[in-house]
Design a protein around this motif. Structure first.
Motif, PDB file in Angstrom:
ATOM      1  N   VAL A   1       1.013  -0.930  -0.028  1.00  0.00           N
ATOM      2  CA  VAL A   1       0.038  -0.225  -0.020  1.00  0.00           C
ATOM      3  C   VAL A   1       0.916   1.151  -0.170  1.00  0.00           C
ATOM      4  O   VAL A   1       1.852   1.167   0.703  1.00  0.00           O
ATOM      5  CB  VAL A   1      -0.956  -0.118   1.228  1.00  0.00           C
ATOM      6  CG1 VAL A   1      -1.658   1.289   1.241  1.00  0.00           C
ATOM      7  CG2 VAL A   1      -1.795  -1.349   1.047  1.00  0.00           C
ATOM      8  N   VAL A   2       0.514   2.333  -0.828  1.00  0.00           N
ATOM      9  CA  VAL A   2       1.143   3.478  -1.105  1.00  0.00           C
ATOM     10  C   VAL A   2       0.633   4.768  -1.169  1.00  0.00           C
ATOM     11  O   VAL A   2      -0.745   4.390  -1.344  1.00  0.00           O
ATOM     12  CB  VAL A   2       2.107   3.330  -2.429  1.00  0.00           C
ATOM     13  CG1 VAL A   2       3.105   2.217  -2.371  1.00  0.00           C
ATOM     14  CG2 VAL A   2       1.393   3.382  -3.552  1.00  0.00           C
ATOM     15  N   GLU A   3       0.957   5.804  -0.601  1.00  0.00           N
ATOM     16  CA  GLU A   3       0.136   7.089  -0.864  1.00  0.00           C
ATOM     17  C   GLU A   3       0.308   7.573  -1.903  1.00  0.00           C
ATOM     18  O   GLU A   3      -0.716   8.054  -2.737  1.00  0.00           O
ATOM     19  CB  GLU A   3       1.047   7.860   0.145  1.00  0.00           C
ATOM     20  CG  GLU A   3       0.896   7.698   1.574  1.00  0.00           C
ATOM     21  CD  GLU A   3      -0.394   8.299   2.239  1.00  0.00           C
ATOM     22  OE1 GLU A   3      -1.107   8.882   2.029  1.00  0.00           O
ATOM     23  OE2 GLU A   3      -0.712   7.406   2.876  1.00  0.00           O
ATOM     24  N   ASP A   4       1.473   7.735  -3.033  1.00  0.00           N
ATOM     25  CA  ASP A   4       1.605   8.234  -4.172  1.00  0.00           C
ATOM     26  C   ASP A   4       1.973   7.006  -5.069  1.00  0.00           C
ATOM     27  O   ASP A   4       3.023   6.579  -5.082  1.00  0.00           O
ATOM     28  CB  ASP A   4       2.443   9.244  -4.036  1.00  0.00           C
ATOM     29  CG  ASP A   4       2.819  10.185  -5.384  1.00  0.00           C
ATOM     30  OD1 ASP A   4       2.565   9.383  -6.505  1.00  0.00           O
ATOM     31  OD2 ASP A   4       3.205  11.280  -5.442  1.00  0.00           O
ATOM     32  N   LEU A   5       1.180   6.734  -6.006  1.00  0.00           N
ATOM     33  CA  LEU A   5       1.465   5.533  -6.754  1.00  0.00           C
ATOM     34  C   LEU A   5       2.421   5.757  -7.934  1.00  0.00           C
ATOM     35  O   LEU A   5       3.488   5.086  -8.143  1.00  0.00           O
ATOM     36  CB  LEU A   5       0.255   5.170  -7.594  1.00  0.00           C
ATOM     37  CG  LEU A   5      -0.075   3.954  -8.329  1.00  0.00           C
ATOM     38  CD1 LEU A   5       0.338   2.768  -7.426  1.00  0.00           C
ATOM     39  CD2 LEU A   5      -1.203   3.656  -8.916  1.00  0.00           C
TER      40      LEU A   5
ATOM     41  N   THR B   1      -6.120   1.838  -9.599  1.00  0.00           N
ATOM     42  CA  THR B   1      -5.464   2.120  -8.470  1.00  0.00           C
ATOM     43  C   THR B   1      -4.342   1.362  -7.988  1.00  0.00           C
ATOM     44  O   THR B   1      -3.910   1.118  -6.848  1.00  0.00           O
ATOM     45  CB  THR B   1      -6.569   2.248  -7.041  1.00  0.00           C
ATOM     46  OG1 THR B   1      -7.139   0.868  -6.869  1.00  0.00           O
ATOM     47  CG2 THR B   1      -7.453   3.395  -7.279  1.00  0.00           C
ATOM     48  N   TRP B   2      -3.978   0.231  -8.921  1.00  0.00           N
ATOM     49  CA  TRP B   2      -2.924  -0.758  -8.466  1.00  0.00           C
ATOM     50  C   TRP B   2      -2.336  -0.967 -10.044  1.00  0.00           C
ATOM     51  O   TRP B   2      -2.629  -0.873 -11.057  1.00  0.00           O
ATOM     52  CB  TRP B   2      -3.575  -2.144  -7.986  1.00  0.00           C
ATOM     53  CG  TRP B   2      -4.543  -2.381  -8.765  1.00  0.00           C
ATOM     54  CD1 TRP B   2      -6.039  -2.184  -8.689  1.00  0.00           C
ATOM     55  CD2 TRP B   2      -4.528  -3.439  -9.954  1.00  0.00           C
ATOM     56  NE1 TRP B   2      -6.619  -2.982  -9.500  1.00  0.00           N
ATOM     57  CE2 TRP B   2      -5.806  -3.854 -10.418  1.00  0.00           C
ATOM     58  CE3 TRP B   2      -3.624  -4.118 -10.531  1.00  0.00           C
ATOM     59  CZ2 TRP B   2      -6.162  -4.646 -11.399  1.00  0.00           C
ATOM     60  CZ3 TRP B   2      -3.606  -5.071 -11.743  1.00  0.00           C
ATOM     61  CH2 TRP B   2      -4.909  -5.276 -12.076  1.00  0.00           C
TER      62      TRP B   2
ATOM     63  N   ALA C   1       6.146   6.024  -5.911  1.00  0.00           N
ATOM     64  CA  ALA C   1       6.351   4.652  -5.678  1.00  0.00           C
ATOM     65  C   ALA C   1       6.798   3.737  -6.635  1.00  0.00           C
ATOM     66  O   ALA C   1       7.680   3.018  -6.726  1.00  0.00           O
ATOM     67  CB  ALA C   1       5.172   3.842  -4.783  1.00  0.00           C
TER      68      ALA C   1
ATOM     69  N   CYS D   1      -0.370  -0.663  -4.402  1.00  0.00           N
ATOM     70  CA  CYS D   1      -1.656  -0.451  -4.389  1.00  0.00           C
ATOM     71  C   CYS D   1      -1.830   1.114  -3.626  1.00  0.00           C
ATOM     72  O   CYS D   1      -1.414   1.272  -2.644  1.00  0.00           O
ATOM     73  CB  CYS D   1      -2.542  -1.495  -3.667  1.00  0.00           C
ATOM     74  SG  CYS D   1      -2.427  -3.127  -4.213  1.00  0.00           S
ATOM     75  N   ALA D   2      -2.721   1.903  -4.341  1.00  0.00           N
ATOM     76  CA  ALA D   2      -3.126   3.229  -3.582  1.00  0.00           C
ATOM     77  C   ALA D   2      -4.613   2.929  -3.157  1.00  0.00           C
ATOM     78  O   ALA D   2      -5.566   3.416  -3.918  1.00  0.00           O
ATOM     79  CB  ALA D   2      -2.772   4.274  -4.760  1.00  0.00           C
ATOM     80  N   CYS D   3      -4.588   2.454  -2.160  1.00  0.00           N
ATOM     81  CA  CYS D   3      -6.100   1.894  -1.721  1.00  0.00           C
ATOM     82  C   CYS D   3      -6.419   3.072  -0.565  1.00  0.00           C
ATOM     83  O   CYS D   3      -5.994   3.427   0.027  1.00  0.00           O
ATOM     84  CB  CYS D   3      -5.885   0.613  -1.056  1.00  0.00           C
ATOM     85  SG  CYS D   3      -5.324  -0.601  -1.993  1.00  0.00           S
TER      86      CYS D   3
END
Length: 119
Positions: A75-79, A102-103, A82, A117-119
């Motif tokens: 899980v990331v903040e900024d896809l 979002t992934w 990252a 994943c920017a979930c």
């Protein structure tokens, strides 16, 4: 009542130190171990372990006739940021499809699939 607790997730690879170093740069933590086994305790207390497997064959993804075996969702903040970071560390993109999702799917340096994943 549970019968067990989950221990480390273990990835087979040809070079445990190198792969642990990749994930330490992505997730944080400090690799500890030897040439055959390296533990990486990531922030939050979870452990990824890396086991030497000289004949390691990376899983195929996507492959309708072969299994990816498992993958990690990170899980990331900024896809976009990252993505730039993991590519600079040696990850390979596996899915360059819909960039609006979002992934995104990559392979680590040993060929294991993982998703940002920017979930």
């Amino acid at each position: 009542m549970a019968l067990a607790t989950l221990g480390p997730v273990v990835l087979d690879c040809p070079d445990p130190g190198a792969l642990a170093g990749f994930y330490a740069q992505v997730l944080g933590g400090t690799p500890e171990g030897d040439a055959d086994w390296v533990d990486l305790e990531v922030p939050g207390g979870r452990v990824l372990a890396f086991q030497a497997a000289p004949g390691h064959q990376p899983p195929a993804w996507p492959a309708p006739d072969a299994s990816q075996q498992f993958h990690l969702d990170l899980v990331v903040e900024d896809l976009d940021a990252a993505e730039q970071g993991v590519l600079a560390l040696g990850a390979k993109p596996l899915d360059t499809g819909d960039r609006a999702r979002t992934w995104r799917v990559y392979a680590d340096p040993a060929g294991h699939p993982f998703c940002l994943c920017a979930c």
